[in-house]
Motif scaffolding. Sequence first.
Motif, PDB file in Angstrom:
ATOM      1  N   LYS A   1       0.808  -1.215   0.000  1.00  0.00           N
ATOM      2  CA  LYS A   1       0.000   0.000   0.000  1.00  0.00           C
ATOM      3  C   LYS A   1       0.850   1.277   0.000  1.00  0.00           C
ATOM      4  CE  LYS A   1      -3.914  -2.058   2.517  1.00  0.00           C
ATOM      5  NZ  LYS A   1      -4.704  -2.028   3.779  1.00  0.00           N
ATOM      6  N   ASN A   2       2.052   1.203   0.568  1.00  0.00           N
ATOM      7  CA  ASN A   2       2.806   2.428   0.820  1.00  0.00           C
ATOM      8  C   ASN A   2       4.145   2.524   0.104  1.00  0.00           C
ATOM      9  OD1 ASN A   2       1.186   3.792   3.219  1.00  0.00           O
ATOM     10  ND2 ASN A   2       1.310   1.614   3.719  1.00  0.00           N
ATOM     11  N   ASN A   3       4.637   1.433  -0.460  1.00  0.00           N
ATOM     12  CA  ASN A   3       5.902   1.503  -1.184  1.00  0.00           C
ATOM     13  C   ASN A   3       5.753   2.417  -2.393  1.00  0.00           C
ATOM     14  OD1 ASN A   3       7.978   0.566  -3.280  1.00  0.00           O
ATOM     15  ND2 ASN A   3       8.671  -0.473  -1.435  1.00  0.00           N
ATOM     16  N   GLY A   4       6.725   3.289  -2.604  1.00  0.00           N
ATOM     17  CA  GLY A   4       6.639   4.251  -3.698  1.00  0.00           C
ATOM     18  C   GLY A   4       6.557   3.604  -5.068  1.00  0.00           C
ATOM     19  N   ASN A   5       7.167   2.425  -5.234  1.00  0.00           N
ATOM     20  CA  ASN A   5       7.119   1.750  -6.527  1.00  0.00           C
ATOM     21  C   ASN A   5       5.699   1.322  -6.890  1.00  0.00           C
ATOM     22  OD1 ASN A   5       9.915   1.820  -7.198  1.00  0.00           O
ATOM     23  ND2 ASN A   5      10.283   0.262  -5.650  1.00  0.00           N
ATOM     24  N   VAL A   6       4.861   1.057  -5.882  1.00  0.00           N
ATOM     25  CA  VAL A   6       3.470   0.701  -6.153  1.00  0.00           C
ATOM     26  C   VAL A   6       2.746   1.896  -6.760  1.00  0.00           C
ATOM     27  CG1 VAL A   6       1.279   0.016  -5.099  1.00  0.00           C
ATOM     28  CG2 VAL A   6       3.398  -1.038  -4.333  1.00  0.00           C
ATOM     29  N   ARG A   7       2.967   3.062  -6.207  1.00  0.00           N
ATOM     30  CA  ARG A   7       2.322   4.263  -6.746  1.00  0.00           C
ATOM     31  C   ARG A   7       2.805   4.556  -8.170  1.00  0.00           C
ATOM     32  NH1 ARG A   7       2.992   5.655  -1.288  1.00  0.00           N
ATOM     33  NH2 ARG A   7       4.990   6.695  -1.652  1.00  0.00           N
TER      34      ARG A   7
ATOM     35  N   ASN B   1      11.415  -8.573  -1.154  1.00  0.00           N
ATOM     36  CA  ASN B   1      12.304  -7.690  -0.390  1.00  0.00           C
ATOM     37  C   ASN B   1      11.856  -7.534   1.058  1.00  0.00           C
ATOM     38  OD1 ASN B   1      13.949  -7.220  -2.623  1.00  0.00           O
ATOM     39  ND2 ASN B   1      12.712  -5.499  -3.321  1.00  0.00           N
ATOM     40  N   VAL B   2      10.540  -7.396   1.280  1.00  0.00           N
ATOM     41  CA  VAL B   2      10.033  -7.256   2.646  1.00  0.00           C
ATOM     42  C   VAL B   2      10.266  -8.549   3.427  1.00  0.00           C
ATOM     43  CG1 VAL B   2       7.950  -6.989   4.053  1.00  0.00           C
ATOM     44  CG2 VAL B   2       8.333  -5.478   2.105  1.00  0.00           C
TER      45      VAL B   2
ATOM     46  N   LYS C   1      11.886  -1.120   6.989  1.00  0.00           N
ATOM     47  CA  LYS C   1      10.980   0.027   6.886  1.00  0.00           C
ATOM     48  C   LYS C   1      11.032   0.641   5.493  1.00  0.00           C
ATOM     49  CE  LYS C   1      11.637   1.188  11.785  1.00  0.00           C
ATOM     50  NZ  LYS C   1      12.223   2.184  12.705  1.00  0.00           N
ATOM     51  N   PHE C   2      12.234   0.715   4.931  1.00  0.00           N
ATOM     52  CA  PHE C   2      12.373   1.275   3.579  1.00  0.00           C
ATOM     53  C   PHE C   2      11.614   0.436   2.560  1.00  0.00           C
ATOM     54  CE2 PHE C   2      14.679   1.045  -0.478  1.00  0.00           C
ATOM     55  CZ  PHE C   2      14.518   2.344  -0.908  1.00  0.00           C
ATOM     56  N   GLN C   3      11.761  -0.887   2.636  1.00  0.00           N
ATOM     57  CA  GLN C   3      11.063  -1.765   1.705  1.00  0.00           C
ATOM     58  C   GLN C   3       9.546  -1.679   1.891  1.00  0.00           C
ATOM     59  OE1 GLN C   3      12.526  -3.098  -0.723  1.00  0.00           O
ATOM     60  NE2 GLN C   3      14.664  -2.995  -0.098  1.00  0.00           N
ATOM     61  N   MET C   4       9.105  -1.375   3.101  1.00  0.00           N
ATOM     62  CA  MET C   4       7.672  -1.245   3.373  1.00  0.00           C
ATOM     63  C   MET C   4       7.131   0.126   2.985  1.00  0.00           C
ATOM     64  SD  MET C   4       7.663  -3.031   7.144  1.00  0.00           S
ATOM     65  CE  MET C   4       6.034  -2.395   7.538  1.00  0.00           C
ATOM     66  N   GLY C   5       8.033   1.097   2.795  1.00  0.00           N
ATOM     67  CA  GLY C   5       7.571   2.464   2.559  1.00  0.00           C
ATOM     68  C   GLY C   5       7.147   3.145   3.837  1.00  0.00           C
ATOM     69  N   MET C   6       7.707   2.717   4.953  1.00  0.00           N
ATOM     70  CA  MET C   6       7.366   3.275   6.267  1.00  0.00           C
ATOM     71  C   MET C   6       8.411   4.310   6.677  1.00  0.00           C
ATOM     72  SD  MET C   6       7.038   1.236   9.918  1.00  0.00           S
ATOM     73  CE  MET C   6       5.421   0.535   9.572  1.00  0.00           C
ATOM     74  N   PRO C   7       7.996   5.405   7.313  1.00  0.00           N
ATOM     75  CA  PRO C   7       8.979   6.380   7.813  1.00  0.00           C
ATOM     76  C   PRO C   7       9.980   5.721   8.764  1.00  0.00           C
ATOM     77  CG  PRO C   7       6.758   7.288   7.917  1.00  0.00           C
ATOM     78  CD  PRO C   7       6.607   5.843   7.560  1.00  0.00           C
ATOM     79  N   LEU C   8      11.250   6.066   8.632  1.00  0.00           N
ATOM     80  CA  LEU C   8      12.287   5.451   9.453  1.00  0.00           C
ATOM     81  C   LEU C   8      12.129   5.805  10.930  1.00  0.00           C
ATOM     82  CD1 LEU C   8      15.460   5.928   7.193  1.00  0.00           C
ATOM     83  CD2 LEU C   8      13.901   3.969   7.334  1.00  0.00           C
TER      84      LEU C   8
END
Length: 444
Positions: A36-42, A147-148, A222-229
């Motif tokens: 839902k949040n990874n930038g590559n999905v968008r 990756n996750v 967190k990066f792979q999830m698109g979550m703030p560090l």
Amino acid sequence: MKTERILSVLSLLMVSTSLFAQTKLSLRACIDYGLKNNGNVRIAQIKEGIAAQQSREALSSYLPQVNANGMLDDNLKLQSTVIPAGFLGSTEDRRITLGTKYSSNISAQADQVIFDQALLTGLKANKPNIANAALNAQKVKENIIYNVSNSYYQVFVTTQQIALLKDNLDKTQRILGTLQLQLENGVIKKVDYDRTKVSLNNIKSQLTLAESNLTLAQNQLKFQMGMPLSDQIELTDNPLNKPFQIYEPGRFDASVLSDYKIQKTNMVLQGIEKDRIKAGYLPKVSVYGRYGFQALGNNLGSSWGNWFGYGAVGLKLSIPIFDSFKRDAQWKQADLNLMTLNEQLKLNVQNYELQNNNATTQLQKARVNLSNDESNVSLAREVYEVTTLQYREGTIPLSDLLNAELSYKEAQSNYINSMLSYYQAQLGIEQSQGSLTAFYSELP
């Protein structure tokens, strides 16, 4: 004043609690978050939108086109013509000026393509182009799952290593305390105490490094999830604590891979492009309708008071005759590109088979190593327990105890690393066989 102080303390406590609050996530929850949040999905979703708009653009070329035009001419010098002598009774050549100083024109024209095989062939690319965007989105999804999951396992392995080092640190500190008393009583030599002290310092250094690696592993997850560090997370389902299950890989079939499907779709698109260029040799037919108004006069203001209407309908036929072999060169380029894609696909299929074979080999190797390391941990534990008992009874020197402890630590560390290698090899098999989506759907 006292009430304000209490409120300020409570607010600080609430802020501190929010800062250190942790989100508990399972592997499936982490993947869900990433999808839902990874930038590559968008980015993939945007590209799907682009493909849909490209489809509309291609279709619009075969639909009516309506344009309006307006024109105002100030004829600074009017065109002249000569009437020869003898025309209309004239005895000599006469020079006359045609037109008016100002000319205004407003018109609208509608065009409709009746037949254009190149356009019709291009429309065939709409469906595979949209499918290609969807396949790329699927590929992005698979990459996120891989990756996750890989980062998730890495966090748990590093956490387990830290727990192991802390346990070894506690044991070594207790041994060092015993040696301190023995050294003070003159039972042992100082070199025995110093040897254990060195071992303790080494464990502390390893623990510091492992804690740093844990932070890096968590940040990578967190990066792979698109979550703030800055967000705090707590992972729940430790794979190392679950009953171990042997994974049996399925049959390899390159045609189910997303990369393979993308390449096949690109070949279809290239084939359509080749046919579209060839269709350019055929005639093009279209119809048009035009209607407008014109105003003429030597005075701009007065000319606009008298408009003349006109209209026309027509048929346009365009027949390509000779283009200096431009279209032939374009067709041959498209044909060569299609041949290149076909040869590239053959190479890629071989590469996919190689990746699957390597992943299978890695899985088999990891399975053997895991079994051996599991047995070795049990054996090293028994040796360490017996050696500890013998040392307490005074029947063996300290060096034997330290060697047994070192062997036990190495066996535990090797087992943890083998477990990580096994899970990574399993992920590699899932990726090489195109079954990552099925792997994700089966997660609890």
